[in-house]
Design a protein around this motif. Structure first.
Motif, PDB file in Angstrom:
ATOM      1  N   VAL A   1       0.856  -1.372  -0.058  1.00  0.00           N
ATOM      2  CA  VAL A   1       0.004   0.052   0.138  1.00  0.00           C
ATOM      3  C   VAL A   1       1.017   1.118   0.100  1.00  0.00           C
ATOM      4  CG1 VAL A   1      -1.739   1.153   1.265  1.00  0.00           C
ATOM      5  CG2 VAL A   1      -1.969  -1.146   1.112  1.00  0.00           C
ATOM      6  N   MET A   2       0.594   2.103  -0.803  1.00  0.00           N
ATOM      7  CA  MET A   2       1.316   3.470  -0.650  1.00  0.00           C
ATOM      8  C   MET A   2       0.571   4.476  -1.211  1.00  0.00           C
ATOM      9  SD  MET A   2       2.286   1.760  -3.907  1.00  0.00           S
ATOM     10  CE  MET A   2       1.809   2.417  -5.790  1.00  0.00           C
ATOM     11  N   GLU A   3       1.083   5.651  -0.259  1.00  0.00           N
ATOM     12  CA  GLU A   3       0.376   6.916  -0.420  1.00  0.00           C
ATOM     13  C   GLU A   3       0.896   7.975  -1.062  1.00  0.00           C
ATOM     14  OE1 GLU A   3      -2.316   7.258   3.734  1.00  0.00           O
ATOM     15  OE2 GLU A   3      -1.158   9.013   3.167  1.00  0.00           O
ATOM     16  N   PRO A   4       0.593   8.259  -2.247  1.00  0.00           N
ATOM     17  CA  PRO A   4       1.518   9.218  -3.175  1.00  0.00           C
ATOM     18  C   PRO A   4       1.523  10.555  -2.324  1.00  0.00           C
ATOM     19  CG  PRO A   4       0.386   7.890  -4.730  1.00  0.00           C
ATOM     20  CD  PRO A   4      -0.094   7.473  -3.219  1.00  0.00           C
ATOM     21  N   TRP A   5       0.270  10.818  -1.883  1.00  0.00           N
ATOM     22  CA  TRP A   5      -0.050  12.100  -1.078  1.00  0.00           C
ATOM     23  C   TRP A   5      -1.157  11.664  -0.056  1.00  0.00           C
ATOM     24  CZ3 TRP A   5      -0.252  12.507  -6.243  1.00  0.00           C
ATOM     25  CH2 TRP A   5      -1.650  12.501  -7.075  1.00  0.00           C
ATOM     26  N   PRO A   6      -1.249  12.579   1.018  1.00  0.00           N
ATOM     27  CA  PRO A   6      -2.255  12.394   2.157  1.00  0.00           C
ATOM     28  C   PRO A   6      -3.676  12.147   1.588  1.00  0.00           C
ATOM     29  CG  PRO A   6      -0.688  13.980   2.759  1.00  0.00           C
ATOM     30  CD  PRO A   6      -0.512  13.607   1.307  1.00  0.00           C
ATOM     31  N   GLY A   7      -4.333  10.988   1.999  1.00  0.00           N
ATOM     32  CA  GLY A   7      -5.688  10.905   1.327  1.00  0.00           C
ATOM     33  C   GLY A   7      -5.960  10.120   0.149  1.00  0.00           C
ATOM     34  N   LEU A   8      -4.516   9.796  -0.594  1.00  0.00           N
ATOM     35  CA  LEU A   8      -4.728   8.961  -1.692  1.00  0.00           C
ATOM     36  C   LEU A   8      -3.963   7.586  -1.331  1.00  0.00           C
ATOM     37  CD1 LEU A   8      -5.316   8.098  -4.597  1.00  0.00           C
ATOM     38  CD2 LEU A   8      -3.145   9.188  -5.400  1.00  0.00           C
ATOM     39  N   ARG A   9      -4.702   6.554  -1.376  1.00  0.00           N
ATOM     40  CA  ARG A   9      -4.164   5.154  -0.976  1.00  0.00           C
ATOM     41  C   ARG A   9      -4.308   4.233  -2.152  1.00  0.00           C
ATOM     42  NH1 ARG A   9      -6.254   1.343   2.295  1.00  0.00           N
ATOM     43  NH2 ARG A   9      -4.769   0.354   3.712  1.00  0.00           N
ATOM     44  N   LEU A  10      -2.981   3.573  -2.532  1.00  0.00           N
ATOM     45  CA  LEU A  10      -3.293   2.808  -3.701  1.00  0.00           C
ATOM     46  C   LEU A  10      -2.602   1.364  -3.144  1.00  0.00           C
ATOM     47  CD1 LEU A  10      -1.267   4.893  -6.257  1.00  0.00           C
ATOM     48  CD2 LEU A  10      -3.548   4.927  -5.971  1.00  0.00           C
ATOM     49  N   ARG A  11      -3.325   0.332  -3.192  1.00  0.00           N
ATOM     50  CA  ARG A  11      -3.044  -1.048  -2.847  1.00  0.00           C
ATOM     51  C   ARG A  11      -2.864  -1.688  -4.082  1.00  0.00           C
ATOM     52  NH1 ARG A  11      -6.045  -5.410  -2.212  1.00  0.00           N
ATOM     53  NH2 ARG A  11      -7.802  -4.404  -1.958  1.00  0.00           N
ATOM     54  N   VAL A  12      -1.779  -2.161  -4.405  1.00  0.00           N
ATOM     55  CA  VAL A  12      -1.446  -2.990  -5.655  1.00  0.00           C
ATOM     56  C   VAL A  12      -1.426  -4.643  -5.270  1.00  0.00           C
ATOM     57  CG1 VAL A  12      -0.152  -0.851  -6.711  1.00  0.00           C
ATOM     58  CG2 VAL A  12       1.009  -2.422  -5.540  1.00  0.00           C
ATOM     59  N   PHE A  13      -2.053  -5.191  -6.306  1.00  0.00           N
ATOM     60  CA  PHE A  13      -1.614  -6.489  -6.178  1.00  0.00           C
ATOM     61  C   PHE A  13      -1.426  -7.311  -7.670  1.00  0.00           C
ATOM     62  CE2 PHE A  13      -5.794  -5.045  -6.658  1.00  0.00           C
ATOM     63  CZ  PHE A  13      -6.216  -5.580  -7.751  1.00  0.00           C
ATOM     64  N   ALA A  14      -0.685  -8.376  -7.466  1.00  0.00           N
ATOM     65  CA  ALA A  14      -0.295  -9.113  -8.767  1.00  0.00           C
ATOM     66  C   ALA A  14      -1.694  -9.716  -9.363  1.00  0.00           C
ATOM     67  CB  ALA A  14       1.002 -10.102  -8.471  1.00  0.00           C
ATOM     68  N   VAL A  15      -1.649  -9.735 -10.603  1.00  0.00           N
ATOM     69  CA  VAL A  15      -2.597 -10.547 -11.350  1.00  0.00           C
ATOM     70  C   VAL A  15      -2.041 -11.338 -12.560  1.00  0.00           C
ATOM     71  CG1 VAL A  15      -4.639  -9.015 -10.829  1.00  0.00           C
ATOM     72  CG2 VAL A  15      -3.247  -8.695 -12.986  1.00  0.00           C
ATOM     73  N   PRO A  16      -2.532 -12.378 -12.835  1.00  0.00           N
ATOM     74  CA  PRO A  16      -2.026 -13.301 -13.982  1.00  0.00           C
ATOM     75  C   PRO A  16      -2.132 -12.520 -15.237  1.00  0.00           C
ATOM     76  CG  PRO A  16      -3.870 -14.219 -13.125  1.00  0.00           C
ATOM     77  CD  PRO A  16      -3.963 -13.219 -12.026  1.00  0.00           C
ATOM     78  N   HIS A  17      -1.379 -12.538 -15.973  1.00  0.00           N
ATOM     79  CA  HIS A  17      -1.318 -11.843 -17.352  1.00  0.00           C
ATOM     80  C   HIS A  17       0.068 -12.009 -18.243  1.00  0.00           C
ATOM     81  CE1 HIS A  17      -2.467  -9.286 -20.559  1.00  0.00           C
ATOM     82  NE2 HIS A  17      -1.665  -8.326 -20.330  1.00  0.00           N
ATOM     83  N   ARG A  18       0.088 -12.385 -19.352  1.00  0.00           N
ATOM     84  CA  ARG A  18       1.115 -12.748 -20.006  1.00  0.00           C
ATOM     85  C   ARG A  18       2.060 -11.969 -19.765  1.00  0.00           C
ATOM     86  NH1 ARG A  18       1.164 -10.184 -25.308  1.00  0.00           N
ATOM     87  NH2 ARG A  18      -0.999  -9.013 -25.348  1.00  0.00           N
TER      88      ARG A  18
END
Ligand SMILES: [Zn+2]
Ligand SMILES: [Zn+2]
Length: 282
Positions: free
Chosen positions: A146-163
């Motif tokens: 999870v990262m916060e490029p700036w306060p109030g914006l929260r990005l949770r990234v996850f891996a997905v299967p894709h070629r």
């Protein structure tokens, strides 16, 4: 804060270069039929803007964004405050070229991507020049982070299967409100597919191809996307209580035309079709 859909096309957009089928011919003369390369952004009331994927249509997408007062009020500097790249297929990162010294000449623009994505950009021309000249500043992220490029914006990234010819692929949850998965091999291959859609009020999902009939003569094993017909079945039941919005349409996909019977079938099933410049308030 809102998410804006900057492009609903598959990587090649609509029209696609060289294509002579009816939807492409129409899109060449009808601006309303055009679908730009796959990209979304998050824009807050202060004009801060995170770009998710830099499509080959980035200049046109900026022109459209400039119609929005919150974006137009930005004062000089970089055209975006941060960029998240999902993977290194052409529709999702070629727009980075416009950040270089021949063009926008951005300064230390934060670019988030997986370790493989960052390594790909560091190692290969012309992208390595963006790094060495400090047009962009790479930030490696990994699935589950999870990262916060700036306060109030929260990005949770996850891996997905894709070629994964060049890099692995990410999906992203924005403030746990909007889920974005533009490219995936298939929903059953992603163990968390239904659980992730279920926890979000809005899910923007890969709808590259409608059905196998769209691809006569092609080996279906080479097609690394779920068909829309399968997507409707796979997520059936979850469309109640949340918005499941389909996007990343190949130029051959009949649902590119909202008046097609196939598009009606999607809507009748309780799903939505993403539109260019569609906005979702977070
Ligand atoms: Zn794509
Ligand atoms: Zn892809």
């Amino acid at each position: 804060m809102r998410v804006i859909v900057l492009g609903t096309g598959q990587d090649g957009g609509l029209p696609q270069l060289g294509a002579r089928i009816a939807p492409d011919m129409q899109a060449r003369t009808d601006p309303l039929a055009v679908r730009l390369g796959p990209s979304i952004c998050v824009l807050d009331d202060d004009g801060r803007c995170l770009l998710v994927d830099a499509s080959p249509d980035i200049k046109e997408q900026e022109s459209r964004l400039l119609q929005l007062p919150a974006y137009a009020a930005r004062k000089g500097g970089n055209p975006f405050d941060a960029v998240l790249l999902t993977h290194a297929h052409m529709g999702h990162y070629l727009g980075l070229a416009h950040f270089g010294r021949e063009a926008a000449n951005t300064r230390d623009l934060p670019v988030y991507g997986t370790r493989a994505m960052a390594g790909f950009l560091r190692k290969h021309a012309p992208w390595e020049q963006l790094v060495s000249l400090r047009n962009i500043a790479l930030h490696e992220v990994s699935g589950g982070q999870v990262m916060e490029p700036w306060p109030g914006l929260r990005l949770r990234v996850f891996a997905v299967p894709h070629r994964g010819e060049y890099t692995d692929t990410l999906g992203v949850s924005i403030n746990e409100k909007l889920l974005y998965v533009p490219d995936i091999d298939g929903w059953p291959q992603w163990a968390n597919a239904r659980a992730e859609v279920e926890r979000h009020p809005v899910a923007l999902l890969d709808a590259t191809f409608y059905s196998p009939q769209e691809l006569p003569g092609r080996n279906l094993k080479e097609i690394s996307h779920p068909f829309v017909t399968d997507t409707l079945k796979f997520f059936d039941g979850l469309q109640q209580g949340r918005r499941i919005v389909l996007t990343h349409f190949n130029h051959s996909n009949p649902i590119c035309d909202p008046a097609s019977p196939q598009a009606r079938q999607v809507r009748d099933a309780g799903f939505e079709l993403a539109q260019e410049m569609q906005q979702f308030e977070l």
